[in-house]
Design an enzyme around this catalytic site. Structure first.
Site, PDB file in Angstrom:
ATOM      1  N   ARG A   7      28.181 -15.571   6.406  1.00  0.00           N
ATOM      2  CA  ARG A   7      26.805 -16.134   6.343  1.00  0.00           C
ATOM      3  C   ARG A   7      25.951 -15.772   7.559  1.00  0.00           C
ATOM      4  NH1 ARG A   7      29.385 -20.792   4.039  1.00  0.00           N
ATOM      5  NH2 ARG A   7      29.035 -20.773   1.789  1.00  0.00           N
ATOM      6  N   LYS A   9      13.842  -6.443   9.802  1.00  0.00           N
ATOM      7  CA  LYS A   9      13.917  -6.154   8.360  1.00  0.00           C
ATOM      8  C   LYS A   9      15.212  -5.413   8.088  1.00  0.00           C
ATOM      9  CE  LYS A   9       9.191  -5.844   6.643  1.00  0.00           C
ATOM     10  NZ  LYS A   9       8.171  -4.923   6.107  1.00  0.00           N
ATOM     11  N   GLU A  68       5.603   7.630  11.743  1.00  0.00           N
ATOM     12  CA  GLU A  68       5.547   6.170  11.950  1.00  0.00           C
ATOM     13  C   GLU A  68       4.756   5.834  13.225  1.00  0.00           C
ATOM     14  OE1 GLU A  68       6.441   3.957   9.760  1.00  0.00           O
ATOM     15  OE2 GLU A  68       8.173   4.682   8.627  1.00  0.00           O
ATOM     16  N   LYS A  79       4.331  -2.757  17.495  1.00  0.00           N
ATOM     17  CA  LYS A  79       5.176  -3.389  16.473  1.00  0.00           C
ATOM     18  C   LYS A  79       5.597  -4.793  16.908  1.00  0.00           C
ATOM     19  CE  LYS A  79       8.314  -3.380  13.002  1.00  0.00           C
ATOM     20  NZ  LYS A  79       9.228  -2.572  12.249  1.00  0.00           N
ATOM     21  N   GLU A 111       6.250 -11.393   7.274  1.00  0.00           N
ATOM     22  CA  GLU A 111       5.278 -10.624   6.489  1.00  0.00           C
ATOM     23  C   GLU A 111       4.520 -11.489   5.481  1.00  0.00           C
ATOM     24  OE1 GLU A 111       6.400  -6.511   5.566  1.00  0.00           O
ATOM     25  OE2 GLU A 111       5.320  -6.766   3.691  1.00  0.00           O
ATOM     26  N   ARG A 134       1.694  -8.387   9.052  1.00  0.00           N
ATOM     27  CA  ARG A 134       2.781  -7.397   9.119  1.00  0.00           C
ATOM     28  C   ARG A 134       2.734  -6.416   7.954  1.00  0.00           C
ATOM     29  NH1 ARG A 134       9.181  -8.297  10.656  1.00  0.00           N
ATOM     30  NH2 ARG A 134       9.749  -6.101  10.417  1.00  0.00           N
ATOM     31  N   ASN A 144       2.968  -1.444   6.426  1.00  0.00           N
ATOM     32  CA  ASN A 144       3.386  -0.694   5.239  1.00  0.00           C
ATOM     33  C   ASN A 144       2.338   0.350   4.840  1.00  0.00           C
ATOM     34  OD1 ASN A 144       5.824  -2.128   4.872  1.00  0.00           O
ATOM     35  ND2 ASN A 144       4.634  -3.849   4.087  1.00  0.00           N
ATOM     36  N   HIS A 198       3.236   3.388   2.987  1.00  0.00           N
ATOM     37  CA  HIS A 198       4.529   3.139   2.331  1.00  0.00           C
ATOM     38  C   HIS A 198       4.385   2.822   0.844  1.00  0.00           C
ATOM     39  CE1 HIS A 198       5.629   2.967   6.511  1.00  0.00           C
ATOM     40  NE2 HIS A 198       6.905   2.762   6.230  1.00  0.00           N
ATOM     41  N   HIS A 247       6.904   5.050  -0.929  1.00  0.00           N
ATOM     42  CA  HIS A 247       8.107   4.548  -1.597  1.00  0.00           C
ATOM     43  C   HIS A 247       8.221   5.088  -3.023  1.00  0.00           C
ATOM     44  CE1 HIS A 247       8.697   0.772   1.177  1.00  0.00           C
ATOM     45  NE2 HIS A 247       9.013   1.903   1.761  1.00  0.00           N
ATOM     46  N   HIS A 297      12.247   9.746   4.785  1.00  0.00           N
ATOM     47  CA  HIS A 297      11.357   8.587   4.639  1.00  0.00           C
ATOM     48  C   HIS A 297      10.012   8.816   5.359  1.00  0.00           C
ATOM     49  CE1 HIS A 297       9.852   4.533   4.527  1.00  0.00           C
ATOM     50  NE2 HIS A 297       9.856   4.478   5.847  1.00  0.00           N
TER      51      HIS A 297
HETATM   52  N1  GLY Z   1       8.622  -1.025   8.894  1.00  0.00           N
HETATM   53  C1  GLY Z   1       7.641  -2.005   8.626  1.00  0.00           C
HETATM   54  C2  GLY Z   1       7.994  -3.350   9.139  1.00  0.00           C
HETATM   55  O1  GLY Z   1       8.967  -3.492   9.845  1.00  0.00           O
HETATM   56  O2  GLY Z   1       7.330  -4.300   8.841  1.00  0.00           O
END
Ligand code: GLY
Length: 354
Positions: free
Chosen positions: A112, A134, A176, A214, A224, A228, A232, A235, A239, A252
């Protein structure tokens, strides 16, 4: 009858991000290092030289986004059980974004949840993926659709690991970095236009700037709920490209580069960004040999794939569109017809309007 459960949250999940030569890591328990054979061959001795722990186990999984799946997570968890790790053990994710995302996810699941440390070895994971907690995997429905927010206990960013990075992966990381600048920091973008990241200390400056950006965003919106989502940018489109190409054609960060070009075109058509600024972003990405176009074979299918994006509510697609360089809008009110019109400009070779 209704009973309440009152949870007094006093947990502080703050953690340091060290940028510079890998410092000594001391841990009074069992440590599992998750890595891939390539990174193990190149850099494992460096890490082991800086690690003091009771017992150290190495778990390797194959390199590549196509392995970021349930099967690999089960494999990692099985090895953790084989080595009898316990709640007080530590997992070190030592590699790129795939290793970091899976190491974080496996450590969130094992017993857990146990502690983990990120030691990213690619530019992309150093400037973005290793920071912010994330973690997760891909499935047949799309990218990163299964996962957990699980913050690392520390992040160690040692730019010397990048000396062995292939040039395509370097470019993918730059994508990025450009993302952070376009979304949040116009001065940083202008600095990037004027400074080559392959020269001198420029890379360390760029890594530090990107990580600072960041970190501030994650501090404000860890889970998010709003801000946040701006990270993206590129993305939403990227994606879909990754999924359509089965994670085999592009890295990516390369998909993010194409995705930023697509997002900018939508921003221009929507009156948010001027075409000169869209061109400046494209020119900066081109300096690092990033792919900037993608042929969309079936516009409707591409459009429908947006609905699997985690940021999109049931009936609306959320787009992250620049309001010019250094500012961003998170919107779900772009008309489908406009989106499809922009997508259709990518259905020819060398697609796009600008
Ligand atoms: N890679 C985007 C984030 O961490 O929110």
């Amino acid at each position: 009858m209704t009973l309440n459960i009152t949870l007094n949250r006093t947990i502080d999940d703050s953690y340091p991000i060290h940028i510079g030569p890998l410092s000594l890591i001391e841990f009074n328990g069992k440590v599992a290092i998750l890595t891939n054979p390539k990174i193990a061959g190149l850099h494992l001795q460096t890490l082991l030289g800086q690690l003091r722990a009771k017992e150290v186990y190495i778990i390797t999984i194959p390199d590549g986004e196509q392995y970021k799946n349930w099967e690999s997570i089960e494999f990692i968890l099985d090895r953790m059980f084989d080595h009898r790790l316990n709640r007080k053990s530590l997992l070190i994710a030592f590699g790129g974004g795939v290793i970091g995302d899976m190491g974080g996810f496996a450590s969130s699941l094992y017993n857990r949840g146990i502690d983990f440390i990120q030691i990213p070895t690619t530019l992309l994971s150093q400037v973005d993926a290793s920071v912010g907690g994330k973690t997760g995997i891909n499935n047949k429905y799309g990218k990163n659709l299964i996962g957990a927010f699980h913050q690392p206990r520390a992040v160690h960013i040692d730019p010397s690991f990048l000396s062995t990075l292939p040039s395509r992966e370097f470019g993918a990381g730059v994508a990025e970095i450009v993302k952070m600048a376009v979304t949040f920091n116009r001065d940083f973008f202008e600095w990037l236009e004027n400074n080559n990241l392959q020269h001198g200390d420029n890379l360390i400056t760029a890594i530090t700037k990107a990580v600072e950006t960041k970190a501030r965003v994650v501090e404000e919106d860890e889970k998010e709920q709003g801000l946040r989502a701006a990270l993206n940018y590129g993305h939403t489109f990227g994606h879909v490209i990754e999924n359509e190409t089965k994670y085999e054609t592009y890295l990516h960060g390369e998909c993010v580069a194409i995705g930023m070009v697509m997002a900018n075109e939508l921003a221009v058509v929507s009156g948010l960004m001027n075409s000169d600024e869209a061109m400046r972003v494209k020119n900066l990405l081109a300096k690092y040999d990033l792919p900037l176009s993608y042929t969309i074979v079936d516009v409707e299918k591409f459009y429908q794939a947006f609905f699997l994006d985690k940021k999109s509510a049931d009936s609306a697609i959320t787009f992250i569109l620049p309001r010019g360089i250094g500012d961003v809008e998170i919107t779900d009110s772009i008309e489908p017809a406009i989106v499809k019109k922009v997508l259709s400009t990518f259905s020819a070779i060398d697609g796009g309007l600008f």
